[in-house]
Every structure is written in C-alpha cells, then in structure tokens.
Motif scaffolding. Structure first.
Motif, PDB file in Angstrom:
ATOM      1  N   MET A  79      -7.376 -37.069  -3.150  1.00 39.93           N
ATOM      2  CA  MET A  79      -6.375 -36.104  -2.733  1.00 39.93           C
ATOM      3  C   MET A  79      -5.238 -36.842  -2.018  1.00 39.93           C
ATOM      4  O   MET A  79      -5.480 -37.718  -1.200  1.00 39.93           O
ATOM      5  CB  MET A  79      -7.012 -35.081  -1.800  1.00 39.93           C
ATOM      6  N   LYS A  80      -4.035 -36.474  -2.298  1.00 39.09           N
ATOM      7  CA  LYS A  80      -2.869 -37.082  -1.667  1.00 39.09           C
ATOM      8  C   LYS A  80      -2.757 -36.614  -0.222  1.00 39.09           C
ATOM      9  O   LYS A  80      -3.192 -35.513   0.120  1.00 39.09           O
ATOM     10  CB  LYS A  80      -1.601 -36.704  -2.425  1.00 39.09           C
ATOM     11  N   ALA A  81      -2.147 -37.450   0.598  1.00 36.22           N
ATOM     12  CA  ALA A  81      -1.936 -37.098   2.002  1.00 36.22           C
ATOM     13  C   ALA A  81      -0.985 -35.910   2.099  1.00 36.22           C
ATOM     14  O   ALA A  81       0.015 -35.843   1.380  1.00 36.22           O
ATOM     15  CB  ALA A  81      -1.374 -38.288   2.759  1.00 36.22           C
ATOM     16  N   ILE A  82      -1.301 -35.004   2.974  1.00 40.71           N
ATOM     17  CA  ILE A  82      -0.469 -33.823   3.199  1.00 40.71           C
ATOM     18  C   ILE A  82       0.208 -33.975   4.549  1.00 40.71           C
ATOM     19  O   ILE A  82      -0.407 -34.438   5.511  1.00 40.71           O
ATOM     20  CB  ILE A  82      -1.332 -32.544   3.185  1.00 40.71           C
ATOM     21  N   SER A  83       1.470 -33.598   4.614  1.00 40.86           N
ATOM     22  CA  SER A  83       2.181 -33.646   5.889  1.00 40.86           C
ATOM     23  C   SER A  83       3.099 -32.441   6.001  1.00 40.86           C
ATOM     24  O   SER A  83       3.546 -31.883   4.995  1.00 40.86           O
ATOM     25  CB  SER A  83       2.971 -34.947   6.025  1.00 40.86           C
ATOM     26  N   LEU A  84       3.343 -32.061   7.213  1.00 44.03           N
ATOM     27  CA  LEU A  84       4.237 -30.945   7.504  1.00 44.03           C
ATOM     28  C   LEU A  84       5.674 -31.429   7.345  1.00 44.03           C
ATOM     29  O   LEU A  84       6.014 -32.530   7.803  1.00 44.03           O
ATOM     30  CB  LEU A  84       3.995 -30.468   8.945  1.00 44.03           C
ATOM     31  N   ASN A  85       6.534 -30.646   6.688  1.00 39.37           N
ATOM     32  CA  ASN A  85       7.919 -31.072   6.541  1.00 39.37           C
ATOM     33  C   ASN A  85       8.944 -30.029   6.954  1.00 39.37           C
ATOM     34  O   ASN A  85      10.124 -30.339   7.030  1.00 39.37           O
ATOM     35  CB  ASN A  85       8.203 -31.541   5.103  1.00 39.37           C
ATOM     36  N   LEU A  86       8.521 -28.787   7.254  1.00 39.21           N
ATOM     37  CA  LEU A  86       9.487 -27.748   7.608  1.00 39.21           C
ATOM     38  C   LEU A  86       8.857 -26.727   8.543  1.00 39.21           C
ATOM     39  O   LEU A  86       7.737 -26.262   8.304  1.00 39.21           O
ATOM     40  CB  LEU A  86       9.980 -27.034   6.344  1.00 39.21           C
ATOM     41  N   VAL A  87       9.607 -26.385   9.603  1.00 38.84           N
ATOM     42  CA  VAL A  87       9.238 -25.288  10.501  1.00 38.84           C
ATOM     43  C   VAL A  87      10.496 -24.452  10.680  1.00 38.84           C
ATOM     44  O   VAL A  87      11.572 -24.986  10.981  1.00 38.84           O
ATOM     45  CB  VAL A  87       8.750 -25.800  11.873  1.00 38.84           C
ATOM     46  N   VAL A  88      10.381 -23.136  10.485  1.00 39.39           N
ATOM     47  CA  VAL A  88      11.511 -22.226  10.637  1.00 39.39           C
ATOM     48  C   VAL A  88      11.153 -21.161  11.663  1.00 39.39           C
ATOM     49  O   VAL A  88      10.111 -20.504  11.551  1.00 39.39           O
ATOM     50  CB  VAL A  88      11.866 -21.538   9.292  1.00 39.39           C
ATOM     51  N   LEU A  89      12.020 -21.003  12.661  1.00 46.43           N
ATOM     52  CA  LEU A  89      11.881 -19.918  13.630  1.00 46.43           C
ATOM     53  C   LEU A  89      13.087 -19.006  13.494  1.00 46.43           C
ATOM     54  O   LEU A  89      14.185 -19.453  13.149  1.00 46.43           O
ATOM     55  CB  LEU A  89      11.834 -20.461  15.067  1.00 46.43           C
ATOM     56  N   ARG A  90      12.881 -17.742  13.776  1.00 47.96           N
ATOM     57  CA  ARG A  90      13.972 -16.771  13.747  1.00 47.96           C
ATOM     58  C   ARG A  90      14.255 -16.326  15.172  1.00 47.96           C
ATOM     59  O   ARG A  90      13.336 -16.086  15.943  1.00 47.96           O
ATOM     60  CB  ARG A  90      13.610 -15.585  12.873  1.00 47.96           C
ATOM     61  N   SER A  91      15.540 -16.244  15.500  1.00 47.68           N
ATOM     62  CA  SER A  91      15.934 -15.897  16.865  1.00 47.68           C
ATOM     63  C   SER A  91      17.069 -14.886  16.847  1.00 47.68           C
ATOM     64  O   SER A  91      17.965 -14.967  16.008  1.00 47.68           O
ATOM     65  CB  SER A  91      16.382 -17.157  17.608  1.00 47.68           C
ATOM     66  N   SER A  92      17.032 -13.965  17.800  1.00 40.78           N
ATOM     67  CA  SER A  92      18.100 -12.968  17.901  1.00 40.78           C
ATOM     68  C   SER A  92      19.355 -13.557  18.548  1.00 40.78           C
ATOM     69  O   SER A  92      20.419 -12.958  18.488  1.00 40.78           O
ATOM     70  CB  SER A  92      17.622 -11.745  18.687  1.00 40.78           C
ATOM     71  N   ASP A  93      19.243 -14.725  19.180  1.00 40.22           N
ATOM     72  CA  ASP A  93      20.387 -15.379  19.811  1.00 40.22           C
ATOM     73  C   ASP A  93      20.343 -16.875  19.469  1.00 40.22           C
ATOM     74  O   ASP A  93      19.759 -17.679  20.198  1.00 40.22           O
ATOM     75  CB  ASP A  93      20.352 -15.158  21.322  1.00 40.22           C
ATOM     76  N   LEU A  94      20.948 -17.226  18.339  1.00 42.51           N
ATOM     77  CA  LEU A  94      20.910 -18.613  17.872  1.00 42.51           C
ATOM     78  C   LEU A  94      21.549 -19.591  18.844  1.00 42.51           C
ATOM     79  O   LEU A  94      21.049 -20.700  19.027  1.00 42.51           O
ATOM     80  CB  LEU A  94      21.605 -18.742  16.518  1.00 42.51           C
ATOM     81  N   VAL A  95      22.642 -19.204  19.477  1.00 44.50           N
ATOM     82  CA  VAL A  95      23.324 -20.105  20.395  1.00 44.50           C
ATOM     83  C   VAL A  95      22.407 -20.479  21.556  1.00 44.50           C
ATOM     84  O   VAL A  95      22.282 -21.646  21.912  1.00 44.50           O
ATOM     85  CB  VAL A  95      24.646 -19.482  20.893  1.00 44.50           C
ATOM     86  N   ARG A  96      21.729 -19.494  22.129  1.00 46.11           N
ATOM     87  CA  ARG A  96      20.792 -19.777  23.232  1.00 46.11           C
ATOM     88  C   ARG A  96      19.596 -20.578  22.734  1.00 46.11           C
ATOM     89  O   ARG A  96      19.115 -21.469  23.426  1.00 46.11           O
ATOM     90  CB  ARG A  96      20.324 -18.479  23.895  1.00 46.11           C
ATOM     91  N   ALA A  97      19.107 -20.284  21.554  1.00 49.29           N
ATOM     92  CA  ALA A  97      17.956 -21.013  21.015  1.00 49.29           C
ATOM     93  C   ALA A  97      18.310 -22.486  20.780  1.00 49.29           C
ATOM     94  O   ALA A  97      17.537 -23.382  21.137  1.00 49.29           O
ATOM     95  CB  ALA A  97      17.469 -20.368  19.722  1.00 49.29           C
ATOM     96  N   VAL A  98      19.464 -22.740  20.200  1.00 46.50           N
ATOM     97  CA  VAL A  98      19.905 -24.119  19.983  1.00 46.50           C
ATOM     98  C   VAL A  98      20.052 -24.832  21.323  1.00 46.50           C
ATOM     99  O   VAL A  98      19.585 -25.963  21.498  1.00 46.50           O
ATOM    100  CB  VAL A  98      21.225 -24.170  19.171  1.00 46.50           C
ATOM    101  N   ASP A  99      20.678 -24.189  22.292  1.00 47.24           N
ATOM    102  CA  ASP A  99      20.847 -24.785  23.615  1.00 47.24           C
ATOM    103  C   ASP A  99      19.492 -25.081  24.257  1.00 47.24           C
ATOM    104  O   ASP A  99      19.288 -26.149  24.830  1.00 47.24           O
ATOM    105  CB  ASP A  99      21.662 -23.853  24.512  1.00 47.24           C
ATOM    106  N   PHE A 100      18.553 -24.161  24.140  1.00 48.49           N
ATOM    107  CA  PHE A 100      17.220 -24.329  24.718  1.00 48.49           C
ATOM    108  C   PHE A 100      16.520 -25.567  24.155  1.00 48.49           C
ATOM    109  O   PHE A 100      16.046 -26.419  24.902  1.00 48.49           O
ATOM    110  CB  PHE A 100      16.387 -23.066  24.439  1.00 48.49           C
ATOM    111  N   TYR A 101      16.448 -25.680  22.839  1.00 53.66           N
ATOM    112  CA  TYR A 101      15.755 -26.816  22.222  1.00 53.66           C
ATOM    113  C   TYR A 101      16.516 -28.130  22.401  1.00 53.66           C
ATOM    114  O   TYR A 101      15.907 -29.198  22.429  1.00 53.66           O
ATOM    115  CB  TYR A 101      15.453 -26.535  20.754  1.00 53.66           C
ATOM    116  N   THR A 102      17.825 -28.051  22.539  1.00 55.97           N
ATOM    117  CA  THR A 102      18.606 -29.252  22.836  1.00 55.97           C
ATOM    118  C   THR A 102      18.286 -29.738  24.246  1.00 55.97           C
ATOM    119  O   THR A 102      18.037 -30.923  24.466  1.00 55.97           O
ATOM    120  CB  THR A 102      20.109 -28.975  22.684  1.00 55.97           C
ATOM    121  N   ARG A 103      18.246 -28.820  25.220  1.00 56.77           N
ATOM    122  CA  ARG A 103      17.921 -29.191  26.605  1.00 56.77           C
ATOM    123  C   ARG A 103      16.471 -29.650  26.723  1.00 56.77           C
ATOM    124  O   ARG A 103      16.177 -30.636  27.378  1.00 56.77           O
ATOM    125  CB  ARG A 103      18.140 -28.011  27.539  1.00 56.77           C
ATOM    126  N   LEU A 104      15.559 -28.910  26.097  1.00 58.13           N
ATOM    127  CA  LEU A 104      14.132 -29.170  26.237  1.00 58.13           C
ATOM    128  C   LEU A 104      13.708 -30.474  25.578  1.00 58.13           C
ATOM    129  O   LEU A 104      12.981 -31.266  26.163  1.00 58.13           O
ATOM    130  CB  LEU A 104      13.334 -28.009  25.631  1.00 58.13           C
TER     131      LEU A 104
END
Length: 123
Positions: A1-26
């Motif tokens: 069996m070939k190695a499996i790896s995670l390549n994509l995670v998608v979250l949905r947010s009601s306030d993209l600007v705050r979410a981007v700022d949060f993950y940038t700061r964190l």
C-alpha cells in the motif's frame, strides 16, 4: 500500500478577515487570496505540505464547526501570547503539561477548537 498523507484542510468561517488574522497571529501562517472559477473568494496557506484553507460560511452552506484541529508549535507560550493580545476570549484551556507535551486549547473566531502542543523532552 502506498503511503497516505493529508494534503488539504478546509474550514468555513462567518468572518474570514478575523479568521485569517487569528491564524496569522497564532501560527504565523501566510495566507493568499484565491478564487477557483465561480467559487467563493477564500484564503489559503501552505503548512508542511498541507494546504490550509479558510472559506466563507454561506448562510445555507455546510458548517465545519465540529472540526477540531491540532498544531505542534515551537513555543506554546509565544503562540498563546500572540493570540491572547487580540483574542483573550479565545483561550479555553491555558498551557499545562500533559502526556503529549505542553498543551493548550483555543477557539478560533468561527468557533473551531484548536489544540496547540509544544513537545517537551519528556513527551
């Protein structure tokens, strides 16, 4: 069996600007604005070979609120300090030692719980 790896995670947010700022700061993530065809404008960051995307939460669209993320960080104290200045309400569980290392749990602006772990020499 070939190695499996995670390549994509998608979250949905009601306030993209705050979410981007949060993950940038964190986590220090650098996001790029994207749009594929007629799809919604969203933000994307690469993190260790994984694409991490933040999409807008449409009123009639699916939620990702039950999704819980976990990130290994080089300094838990620095991550908590960076997010705590702008989002003090985000800290659900302050840093403490655990069998996995030093650990804290925060909540992003969209309500997703995010576990942060700093590996210690004992973990």
């Amino acid at each position: 069996m070939k190695a499996i790896s995670l390549n994509l995670v998608v979250l949905r947010s009601s306030d993209l600007v705050r979410a981007v700022d949060f993950y940038t700061r964190l986590l220090g993530l650098e996001f790029v604005k994207h749009r594929h065809g007629k799809g919604p404008e969203h933000f994307s960051a690469e993190l260790g070979g994984v694409v991490f995307e933040l999409y807008p939460l449409a009123p009639d669209g699916p939620s990702t609120l039950g999704t819980r993320l976990g990130f290994k960080v080089p300094s838990l104290e620095a991550a908590i300090a960076a997010v705590g200045t702008e989002y003090p309400e985000a800290i659900l569980s302050p840093p403490k030692d655990s069998e996995w290392g030093r650990r804290a749990v925060v909540v992003d602006p969209g309500g997703h719980r995010v576990e942060l772990v700093e590996r210690t020499s004992a973990s």
